[in-house]
Design a protein around this motif. Sequence first.
Motif, short mmCIF file in Angstrom:
data_model
loop_
_atom_site.label_atom_id
_atom_site.label_comp_id
_atom_site.label_asym_id
_atom_site.label_seq_id
_atom_site.Cartn_x
_atom_site.Cartn_y
_atom_site.Cartn_z
N CYS A 119 0.90 -1.15 0.04
CA CYS A 119 -0.22 0.01 -0.08
C CYS A 119 0.88 1.20 -0.02
CB CYS A 119 -0.85 -0.10 1.37
SG CYS A 119 -2.32 1.31 0.96
N SER A 157 -13.16 -6.59 1.43
CA SER A 157 -12.80 -5.92 2.47
C SER A 157 -13.05 -4.50 2.51
CB SER A 157 -11.35 -6.20 2.82
OG SER A 157 -10.55 -5.67 1.96
N GLU A 158 -13.24 -3.84 3.42
CA GLU A 158 -13.46 -2.29 3.65
C GLU A 158 -12.32 -1.80 3.41
OE1 GLU A 158 -16.02 -0.48 5.53
OE2 GLU A 158 -17.45 -1.97 5.68
N MET A 159 -12.40 -0.71 2.82
CA MET A 159 -11.19 0.29 2.46
C MET A 159 -10.65 1.01 3.83
SD MET A 159 -10.71 3.41 -0.37
CE MET A 159 -11.59 2.50 -1.51
N GLU A 160 -9.36 1.03 4.07
CA GLU A 160 -8.91 1.48 5.11
C GLU A 160 -8.18 2.68 4.74
OE1 GLU A 160 -6.28 -0.95 7.51
OE2 GLU A 160 -7.78 -2.45 7.79
N GLU A 161 -8.03 3.56 5.98
CA GLU A 161 -7.56 5.11 5.53
C GLU A 161 -6.30 5.08 4.81
OE1 GLU A 161 -6.34 9.02 7.98
OE2 GLU A 161 -7.49 7.43 9.02
N GLU A 207 -5.24 3.22 2.26
CA GLU A 207 -5.59 2.82 0.88
C GLU A 207 -6.44 3.88 0.39
OE1 GLU A 207 -8.10 -0.21 -1.87
OE2 GLU A 207 -8.28 -0.42 0.50
N GLU A 208 -7.21 4.55 0.93
CA GLU A 208 -7.96 5.51 0.70
C GLU A 208 -6.95 7.02 0.24
OE1 GLU A 208 -12.01 7.86 2.53
OE2 GLU A 208 -11.51 5.98 3.02
N ARG A 262 -10.07 0.53 -6.29
CA ARG A 262 -9.42 0.00 -5.03
C ARG A 262 -7.87 -0.29 -5.62
NH1 ARG A 262 -12.26 -2.61 -1.00
NH2 ARG A 262 -10.28 -2.52 0.16
N GLN A 299 -4.78 -4.30 -1.43
CA GLN A 299 -5.51 -4.31 -0.08
C GLN A 299 -6.98 -4.75 -0.43
OE1 GLN A 299 -3.84 -2.71 2.51
NE2 GLN A 299 -2.23 -3.27 0.98
#
Length: 112
Positions: free
Chosen positions: A46, A63-67, A69-70, A84, A88
Amino acid sequence: MPIIKILPHPEYCPQGAEVTAPSGTSICEALLDNDIPIEHACDQVCACTTCHVIVRAGQRSLSEMEEGEEDMLDRAWGLEPDSRLSCQAILANQDVTIEIPKYSINHAKEKH
């Protein structure tokens, strides 16, 4: 096992492809394990955006995107709302359809 449908990409899979992978696998790992050589310049930690994909179907199955990755995605070429980092995005149990953008920001791409 979920199926990943990859839309045609002129370099990585001109005809498109479908691969299966166990739940808990990242999209990037699944593609590499199935001989689809998606870029991954940072070795899947990442720290770049070269493995950027656009999820065309099955977004909720990932999976939910984490900060982190965002934040990193803000630098990706061709960013879309369903973008995405494939390193990740972890598969759950449902199928997904992805598109690999035509370009990335990898200035040190091998073979070019």
